[in-house]
Design a protein around this motif. Structure first.
Motif, mmCIF file in Angstrom:
data_model
loop_
_atom_site.group_PDB
_atom_site.id
_atom_site.type_symbol
_atom_site.label_atom_id
_atom_site.label_comp_id
_atom_site.label_asym_id
_atom_site.label_seq_id
_atom_site.Cartn_x
_atom_site.Cartn_y
_atom_site.Cartn_z
ATOM 1 N N TYR A 92 31.581 -20.006 48.400
ATOM 2 C CA TYR A 92 31.528 -21.098 47.438
ATOM 3 C C TYR A 92 32.654 -22.078 47.747
ATOM 4 C CZ TYR A 92 28.499 -18.497 44.198
ATOM 5 O OH TYR A 92 27.456 -17.824 43.606
ATOM 6 N N PHE B 202 35.893 -19.860 47.880
ATOM 7 C CA PHE B 202 35.806 -18.502 47.352
ATOM 8 C C PHE B 202 34.718 -17.719 48.071
ATOM 9 C CE2 PHE B 202 38.692 -18.429 43.849
ATOM 10 C CZ PHE B 202 38.745 -19.725 43.367
ATOM 11 N N GLU C 211 25.751 -9.531 39.061
ATOM 12 C CA GLU C 211 27.135 -9.972 38.984
ATOM 13 C C GLU C 211 27.702 -10.169 40.381
ATOM 14 O OE1 GLU C 211 29.705 -7.148 37.105
ATOM 15 O OE2 GLU C 211 31.513 -8.178 37.766
ATOM 16 N N GLN C 212 28.389 -11.258 40.542
ATOM 17 C CA GLN C 212 29.071 -11.527 41.797
ATOM 18 C C GLN C 212 30.566 -11.319 41.598
ATOM 19 O OE1 GLN C 212 27.879 -15.327 43.455
ATOM 20 N NE2 GLN C 212 25.705 -14.840 43.231
ATOM 21 N N TYR C 213 31.171 -10.604 42.533
ATOM 22 C CA TYR C 213 32.596 -10.334 42.498
ATOM 23 C C TYR C 213 33.288 -11.320 43.425
ATOM 24 C CZ TYR C 213 31.328 -5.842 40.371
ATOM 25 O OH TYR C 213 30.837 -4.872 39.543
ATOM 26 N N PHE C 214 34.231 -12.037 42.880
ATOM 27 C CA PHE C 214 34.883 -13.098 43.642
ATOM 28 C C PHE C 214 36.221 -12.656 44.223
ATOM 29 C CE2 PHE C 214 32.500 -17.041 43.027
ATOM 30 C CZ PHE C 214 31.572 -16.624 42.097
ATOM 31 N N GLY C 215 36.523 -13.224 45.382
ATOM 32 C CA GLY C 215 37.835 -13.044 45.968
ATOM 33 C C GLY C 215 38.839 -13.978 45.311
ATOM 34 N N PRO C 216 40.095 -13.926 45.742
ATOM 35 C CA PRO C 216 41.147 -14.729 45.124
ATOM 36 C C PRO C 216 41.146 -16.194 45.540
ATOM 37 C CG PRO C 216 42.046 -13.413 46.896
ATOM 38 C CD PRO C 216 40.610 -12.998 46.745
ATOM 39 N N TYR D 25 28.778 -14.168 49.758
ATOM 40 C CA TYR D 25 28.616 -15.599 49.507
ATOM 41 C C TYR D 25 29.889 -16.357 49.864
ATOM 42 C CZ TYR D 25 25.364 -13.426 46.137
ATOM 43 O OH TYR D 25 24.408 -12.654 45.528
ATOM 44 N N SER E 170 27.812 -9.278 45.948
ATOM 45 C CA SER E 170 27.006 -8.678 44.889
ATOM 46 C C SER E 170 26.176 -7.552 45.466
ATOM 47 C CB SER E 170 26.106 -9.722 44.218
ATOM 48 O OG SER E 170 25.122 -10.183 45.120
#
Lengths: 112, 116
Positions: free
Chosen positions: B35, B90, B104-109, B33, B94
């Motif tokens: 965002y 971002f 759950e979505q894992y986000f980058g920094p 994704y 997932s």
């Protein structure tokens, strides 16, 4: 229209007290809800999730409560610590697909 | 090991330029994704790819074009940058779309883009 929103934009909590962050959603077709924590300068980090067939789920120092009758979600943090200071987001997912719709966020400030 | 990584972390550029942000995940996830987070911290999805196929395409100016060379990478190219594009972008990933254990979505920094 659909929306996921939070009642309190900023929550000040005394260290050691419990925190409660509230979230209202309007889409009754949502089947999954999730809470994220975002610290300054970082990406959102998963805290806990809950499916719509449950009304409560507990993690380490956190509890999520889901009230489908009034479309309300809350996150409880026990014994709030300075490291809990962050912006907290709730998000919902509709039954079809994987898209998460995020609420506007609540900033939690922990006072020593 | 960084699960979801983005480059660059900061990007300062002038209006009218074209820029790209890269994202990689090493979680073996099928879905990725993009965002956009504005100055008020509002987080809004832009695009989502599942196994290199576009599955979510929100109302985003067509100056924004995502590209997924493989399921571990999702890049974002922005043409003719405007002041209003300034935000933090971002990337997330997932497991998949359906039949998964967690959504759950894992986000980058994040990549902070500043257009001057």
């Amino acid at each position: 229209g659909e929306s996921v929103g939070l009642h309190l934009p900023t929550l000040s909590v005394q260290e050691g007290d419990n925190s409660i962050i509230n979230c209202a959603y309007s889409n009754s077709a949502s089947d999954y809800f999730i809470w994220y924590k975002q610290e300054s300068g970082k990406g959102p980090q998963f805290i806990i999730d809950i499916r719509s067939n449950m009304d409560k789920r507990q993690g380490q120092r956190v509890t999520v409560l889901l009230n489908k009758t009034v479309k309300h979600l809350s996150l409880q943090i026990a014994a709030t610590q300075p490291g809990d200071s962050a912006v907290y987001f709730c998000a919902e997912k509709r039954a079809a697909g994987n898209k998460l719709t995020f609420g506007g966020g609540t900033r939690v400030l922990v006072k020593p | 090991d960084t699960a979801v990584s983005q480059t660059p972390k900061y990007l300062v550029t002038q209006m009218g330029n074209d820029k790209s942000i890269k994202c990689e995940q090493n979680l073996g996830h099928d879905t990725m994704y993009w965002y956009k987070q504005d100055s008020k911290k509002f987080l809004k999805i832009m695009f989502s790819y599942n196994n290199k196929e576009l599955i979510i395409n929100e109302t985003v100016p067509n100056r924004f074009s995502p590209k997924s060379p493989d399921k571990a990478h999702l890049n974002l190219h922005i043409n003719s940058l405007e002041l209003g594009d300034s935000a933090v972008y971002f990337c997330a990933s997932s497991q998949g779309v359906t039949g998964v254990i967690s959504y759950e979505q894992y986000f980058g920094p994040g990549t902070r883009l500043t257009v001057t």
